[in-house]
Motif scaffolding. Sequence first.
Motif, PDB file in Angstrom:
ATOM      1  N   GLY A  57      34.644  49.617  41.189  1.00  0.00           N
ATOM      2  CA  GLY A  57      35.387  49.267  39.996  1.00  0.00           C
ATOM      3  C   GLY A  57      34.484  49.225  38.773  1.00  0.00           C
ATOM      4  O   GLY A  57      33.348  48.758  38.837  1.00  0.00           O
ATOM      5  N   GLU A  58      34.956  49.717  37.667  1.00  0.00           N
ATOM      6  CA  GLU A  58      34.227  49.684  36.424  1.00  0.00           C
ATOM      7  C   GLU A  58      35.104  49.056  35.347  1.00  0.00           C
ATOM      8  O   GLU A  58      36.331  49.089  35.422  1.00  0.00           O
ATOM      9  CB  GLU A  58      33.811  51.095  35.996  1.00  0.00           C
ATOM     10  CG  GLU A  58      32.860  51.784  36.985  1.00  0.00           C
ATOM     11  CD  GLU A  58      32.474  53.165  36.519  1.00  0.00           C
ATOM     12  OE1 GLU A  58      33.020  53.610  35.480  1.00  0.00           O
ATOM     13  OE2 GLU A  58      31.640  53.801  37.176  1.00  0.00           O
ATOM     14  N   ARG A  59      34.454  48.496  34.337  1.00  0.00           N
ATOM     15  CA  ARG A  59      35.187  47.904  33.238  1.00  0.00           C
ATOM     16  C   ARG A  59      35.989  48.985  32.533  1.00  0.00           C
ATOM     17  O   ARG A  59      35.473  50.047  32.182  1.00  0.00           O
ATOM     18  CB  ARG A  59      34.220  47.237  32.266  1.00  0.00           C
ATOM     19  CG  ARG A  59      34.888  46.459  31.156  1.00  0.00           C
ATOM     20  CD  ARG A  59      33.851  45.757  30.311  1.00  0.00           C
ATOM     21  NE  ARG A  59      33.055  46.704  29.571  1.00  0.00           N
ATOM     22  CZ  ARG A  59      33.350  47.136  28.339  1.00  0.00           C
ATOM     23  NH1 ARG A  59      34.430  46.698  27.739  1.00  0.00           N
ATOM     24  NH2 ARG A  59      32.572  47.989  27.716  1.00  0.00           N
ATOM     25  N   VAL A  60      37.275  48.730  32.345  1.00  0.00           N
ATOM     26  CA  VAL A  60      38.146  49.699  31.694  1.00  0.00           C
ATOM     27  C   VAL A  60      37.911  49.643  30.191  1.00  0.00           C
ATOM     28  O   VAL A  60      37.966  48.573  29.586  1.00  0.00           O
ATOM     29  CB  VAL A  60      39.622  49.402  32.026  1.00  0.00           C
ATOM     30  CG1 VAL A  60      40.527  50.372  31.293  1.00  0.00           C
ATOM     31  CG2 VAL A  60      39.844  49.472  33.526  1.00  0.00           C
ATOM     32  N   VAL A  82      44.374  44.361  34.522  1.00  0.00           N
ATOM     33  CA  VAL A  82      44.007  43.766  35.803  1.00  0.00           C
ATOM     34  C   VAL A  82      43.613  44.908  36.737  1.00  0.00           C
ATOM     35  O   VAL A  82      44.478  45.655  37.210  1.00  0.00           O
ATOM     36  CB  VAL A  82      45.167  42.963  36.411  1.00  0.00           C
ATOM     37  CG1 VAL A  82      44.698  42.198  37.649  1.00  0.00           C
ATOM     38  CG2 VAL A  82      45.755  41.990  35.383  1.00  0.00           C
ATOM     39  N   PRO A  83      42.324  45.085  37.022  1.00  0.00           N
ATOM     40  CA  PRO A  83      41.896  46.190  37.864  1.00  0.00           C
ATOM     41  C   PRO A  83      42.159  45.916  39.338  1.00  0.00           C
ATOM     42  O   PRO A  83      42.297  44.762  39.763  1.00  0.00           O
ATOM     43  CB  PRO A  83      40.392  46.291  37.578  1.00  0.00           C
ATOM     44  CG  PRO A  83      40.005  44.907  37.172  1.00  0.00           C
ATOM     45  CD  PRO A  83      41.196  44.308  36.490  1.00  0.00           C
ATOM     46  N   SER A  84      42.214  46.991  40.129  1.00  0.00           N
ATOM     47  CA  SER A  84      42.499  46.836  41.556  1.00  0.00           C
ATOM     48  C   SER A  84      41.419  46.029  42.262  1.00  0.00           C
ATOM     49  O   SER A  84      41.695  45.367  43.265  1.00  0.00           O
ATOM     50  CB  SER A  84      42.661  48.210  42.207  1.00  0.00           C
ATOM     51  OG  SER A  84      41.509  49.002  42.013  1.00  0.00           O
ATOM     52  N   ASP A  85      40.171  46.080  41.768  1.00  0.00           N
ATOM     53  CA  ASP A  85      39.123  45.265  42.370  1.00  0.00           C
ATOM     54  C   ASP A  85      39.513  43.799  42.401  1.00  0.00           C
ATOM     55  O   ASP A  85      39.241  43.089  43.368  1.00  0.00           O
ATOM     56  CB  ASP A  85      37.813  45.423  41.589  1.00  0.00           C
ATOM     57  CG  ASP A  85      37.145  46.751  41.849  1.00  0.00           C
ATOM     58  OD1 ASP A  85      37.650  47.503  42.709  1.00  0.00           O
ATOM     59  OD2 ASP A  85      36.140  47.051  41.191  1.00  0.00           O
ATOM     60  N   VAL A  86      40.153  43.334  41.323  1.00  0.00           N
ATOM     61  CA  VAL A  86      40.529  41.927  41.229  1.00  0.00           C
ATOM     62  C   VAL A  86      41.683  41.619  42.162  1.00  0.00           C
ATOM     63  O   VAL A  86      41.610  40.701  42.992  1.00  0.00           O
ATOM     64  CB  VAL A  86      40.890  41.556  39.774  1.00  0.00           C
ATOM     65  CG1 VAL A  86      41.506  40.169  39.704  1.00  0.00           C
ATOM     66  CG2 VAL A  86      39.646  41.629  38.896  1.00  0.00           C
ATOM     67  N   PHE A  87      42.786  42.374  42.071  1.00  0.00           N
ATOM     68  CA  PHE A  87      43.942  41.971  42.873  1.00  0.00           C
ATOM     69  C   PHE A  87      43.780  42.326  44.351  1.00  0.00           C
ATOM     70  O   PHE A  87      44.388  41.671  45.209  1.00  0.00           O
ATOM     71  CB  PHE A  87      45.262  42.479  42.275  1.00  0.00           C
ATOM     72  CG  PHE A  87      45.442  43.949  42.109  1.00  0.00           C
ATOM     73  CD1 PHE A  87      45.692  44.779  43.192  1.00  0.00           C
ATOM     74  CD2 PHE A  87      45.416  44.534  40.839  1.00  0.00           C
ATOM     75  CE1 PHE A  87      45.914  46.129  43.029  1.00  0.00           C
ATOM     76  CE2 PHE A  87      45.633  45.887  40.662  1.00  0.00           C
ATOM     77  CZ  PHE A  87      45.878  46.692  41.768  1.00  0.00           C
ATOM     78  N   ASN A  88      42.953  43.310  44.685  1.00  0.00           N
ATOM     79  CA  ASN A  88      42.692  43.558  46.098  1.00  0.00           C
ATOM     80  C   ASN A  88      41.875  42.432  46.714  1.00  0.00           C
ATOM     81  O   ASN A  88      42.111  42.022  47.855  1.00  0.00           O
ATOM     82  CB  ASN A  88      41.964  44.895  46.278  1.00  0.00           C
ATOM     83  CG  ASN A  88      42.874  46.088  46.066  1.00  0.00           C
ATOM     84  OD1 ASN A  88      44.092  45.978  46.172  1.00  0.00           O
ATOM     85  ND2 ASN A  88      42.292  47.228  45.751  1.00  0.00           N
ATOM     86  N   ALA A  89      40.889  41.923  45.974  1.00  0.00           N
ATOM     87  CA  ALA A  89      40.090  40.809  46.478  1.00  0.00           C
ATOM     88  C   ALA A  89      40.930  39.552  46.665  1.00  0.00           C
ATOM     89  O   ALA A  89      40.604  38.693  47.496  1.00  0.00           O
ATOM     90  CB  ALA A  89      38.926  40.523  45.530  1.00  0.00           C
ATOM     91  N   GLN A  90      42.016  39.450  45.918  1.00  0.00           N
ATOM     92  CA  GLN A  90      42.914  38.300  46.051  1.00  0.00           C
ATOM     93  C   GLN A  90      43.948  38.481  47.154  1.00  0.00           C
ATOM     94  O   GLN A  90      44.679  37.543  47.466  1.00  0.00           O
ATOM     95  CB  GLN A  90      43.640  38.056  44.726  1.00  0.00           C
ATOM     96  CG  GLN A  90      42.719  37.688  43.578  1.00  0.00           C
ATOM     97  CD  GLN A  90      43.436  37.683  42.246  1.00  0.00           C
ATOM     98  OE1 GLN A  90      44.467  38.345  42.075  1.00  0.00           O
ATOM     99  NE2 GLN A  90      42.904  36.950  41.287  1.00  0.00           N
ATOM    100  N   GLY A  91      44.022  39.672  47.732  1.00  0.00           N
ATOM    101  CA  GLY A  91      45.042  39.939  48.738  1.00  0.00           C
ATOM    102  C   GLY A  91      46.413  40.177  48.160  1.00  0.00           C
ATOM    103  O   GLY A  91      47.424  40.050  48.855  1.00  0.00           O
ATOM    104  N   ALA A  92      46.490  40.556  46.887  1.00  0.00           N
ATOM    105  CA  ALA A  92      47.788  40.795  46.243  1.00  0.00           C
ATOM    106  C   ALA A  92      48.466  42.007  46.864  1.00  0.00           C
ATOM    107  O   ALA A  92      47.814  42.997  47.211  1.00  0.00           O
ATOM    108  CB  ALA A  92      47.604  41.011  44.746  1.00  0.00           C
TER     109      ALA A  92
END
Length: 785
Positions: A57-60, A82-92
């Motif tokens: 993931g990189e800053r958009v 909200v990048p996928s790195d964030v919501f994937n790490a949360q289990g969204a």
Amino acid sequence: MTSRTARPARTGQFHTRPLTTALLLALALPAAAETAADAAGQPQSDTTTFDPVEVTGERVERASSPKFTAPLLDTPQTLSVVPSDVFNAQGAQNLTDVLRNTPGISFNAGENGFSTNTNNFSLRGFDTSGSIFIDGVRDSGNYARDVFNVDRVEVAKGPAADNGRGGLAGYVNMVSKTPQLGYFARGTASFGADGTDADSRLRATVDLNNQLGEHSALRLNLMATNGGVPGREHASNDAVGIAPSLAFGLGTDTRFILAAEHVSQSGRPDWGVPGAFIPGTINHNADAERASTDNFYGLASDFDENTSSSVSARFEHDFSPALTLSNFTRWSQTSRDAVYTVPTNYVPATQLVTTQAQAFRRDNDGIANLTNLTARFRTGGWAHTLSTGLDLSREESESDRFPTPNQPSTSVFAPDFRRATLRRIAPTQSSRVRIDSVAAYAYDTIEFGERWQLTGGLRAERYEVSIDSRTIAGAPQGPDGYEVSDTTVSGKLGLVYKPAENGSLYASVNMAALPPGNFLSNPDISRDGNNAFPGLVGQNNEAAKTQRAVSHELGVKWDFFDDKLSTSAALFNTTRRSVAITGREPGVASSPEVLRGYGQQVVRGLELSATGSITEAWTVFAGAVFLDSERKLDAYLDAARCTAAPTDYRANATVADCAAIIAAGEGVAGDELAFTPRRSASLWTTYAFGNGLTVGGGLQYVGNSWAGRPDDADRLIPNGRWGKLPGYTVGNLMASYAFSDRFSLRLNIDNVTDETYATSGNWAMSRVFLGPPRNYLLSADFRFW
């Protein structure tokens, strides 16, 4: 907030459907085999032609839409990504999960007309359920949107006419994954459980990217979900999804991407618990509070089945480094068929919960074609980035409409979900809505001098809506023959001053319009009678004015730590004008309920955010919003509304009481908007220790808000008539460990203090939706090569 009353979890409760189970195994087993081969030291295939690429993931730095002509840092508007790195790490797993990262959003999962769920939400006080876009194309319909094929979610805040009608407080855009040059193959298999009688949960996703030649690639995303719903006994959720995409010309002047997606979802839905469960609500009851919060008040026969399909084609050609033409076409279809049982009230004398059956059957179809030309050039000493284009779309919705029969009551402590069986309800009416729109736009960012920029533009849109409404026998009903058309001009203008390369100060004004008749995402469409088309007398009256929103915003954006951390602060004031108000002639109960005039809704506040990396190891995604909302209408309109529905203003009131109610200042003038918290905040942060261990956690805070009718309802209910929806604070934790560059385990613990809280409620707080209890998600992340 109180601690949750929980019973010991039952064992051996995982039930699967054969197809879903097979797909789960098909997704997970190749990853497990690959990892096992690595662990055993077996040689790996060395037949690839291209070197593997690392995908991180990189800053958009820019929004996905070419209509944004400046980088995010220099865009004079609040835009959360909200990048996928964030919501994937949360289990969204779905859009609702992702949007919890964005303060200022509240979920309309109560009644507010027909029963809705957390697919419906408001942004800064205004309903935004009809302003959800996928890759810049409006995605209409009331259904859960999975994020297995989503790269990031963009939330534009403030009136935004970028994509057309609506968006009075902003919009949400889901950006799909696309093929890339290089190879990668990754996947996640997860198992979830909690300490209640809810079934456990399985989910698996796979993301495969294969370079086919020097400039082409194929990408395939797969998903399967099976099991229960956290904290909800008997509720279930099954889903499978596939999303292939093929790209040609990557890295060249001419690019073409063809993509498709199909998702099928089914299960037994849960529609909440009596509001009596929750302390701080007007209907709280100490006896009901003792009931287990995982109790299910629906029926075993309840179901909710959804399918969504789409096909898209994107063409881009660079005539030169400064001139690019793009064309994007997207066809989509969603179908939802559901019958569910809703708790409607709690009777303290009998300790019984009353229930009602509701049904939903609807098809949404849409096709859109977006053509855009982006040019960079100079005129004199000014540099321009110009984006201009044409948007065409047709959207249609066909619905069956149903009565809402009462169902047998059941014990608040031991509900019997087999007390009745109701697989189908016979429809009594049907409807069809069609919306055609044609729009042309031009946006430009002008750089003059070393520190000044001016960003702005206009969008002109022709909007036409028609409604056919019939009984099952074919006779005209209610709004049959409804037709509205309008041509609107909206836009934005912002002045940016850059005191430094990594910072900007700005002032802007944004405008958007909402014509009457936008029913494509409204959940009420499956009700019978004119209830299927709320606001036909008022806000959606054929003769009503087009609503307009104007927002003024002052802000600062600044990047720190070598541009790795982006921060922003913005003051905003949004005024929604021409809000139709219906009622009867004040004091005259026999007068007709008609459109009496117009009011305003005002939302002002401060938003703060910080996203990115503080160090190489420490990341943060945080935001906070402080809101002040207000309804504005004169005393005549307030009295007209009271005369139309006196008990909306005061218990047991009559028309004769209305004059005194308004004179005492107990009307709705000056009230806050319902379900609009004054304060909300979210935080997610992670720290990587460098030895494979990463820990993280976050908080979600939502302040209390007044219960009542939402911003888009004709009925108005004074603050305090039905009390408040209490606020809540929820803490979440995460830890992951990478055993190798191909395999890691992650544990998420959500609601670590096991708080009992309601995320939303209906207008009278007789029913609420509970947030999940403490729950655990164990995930294995694989990289195949």
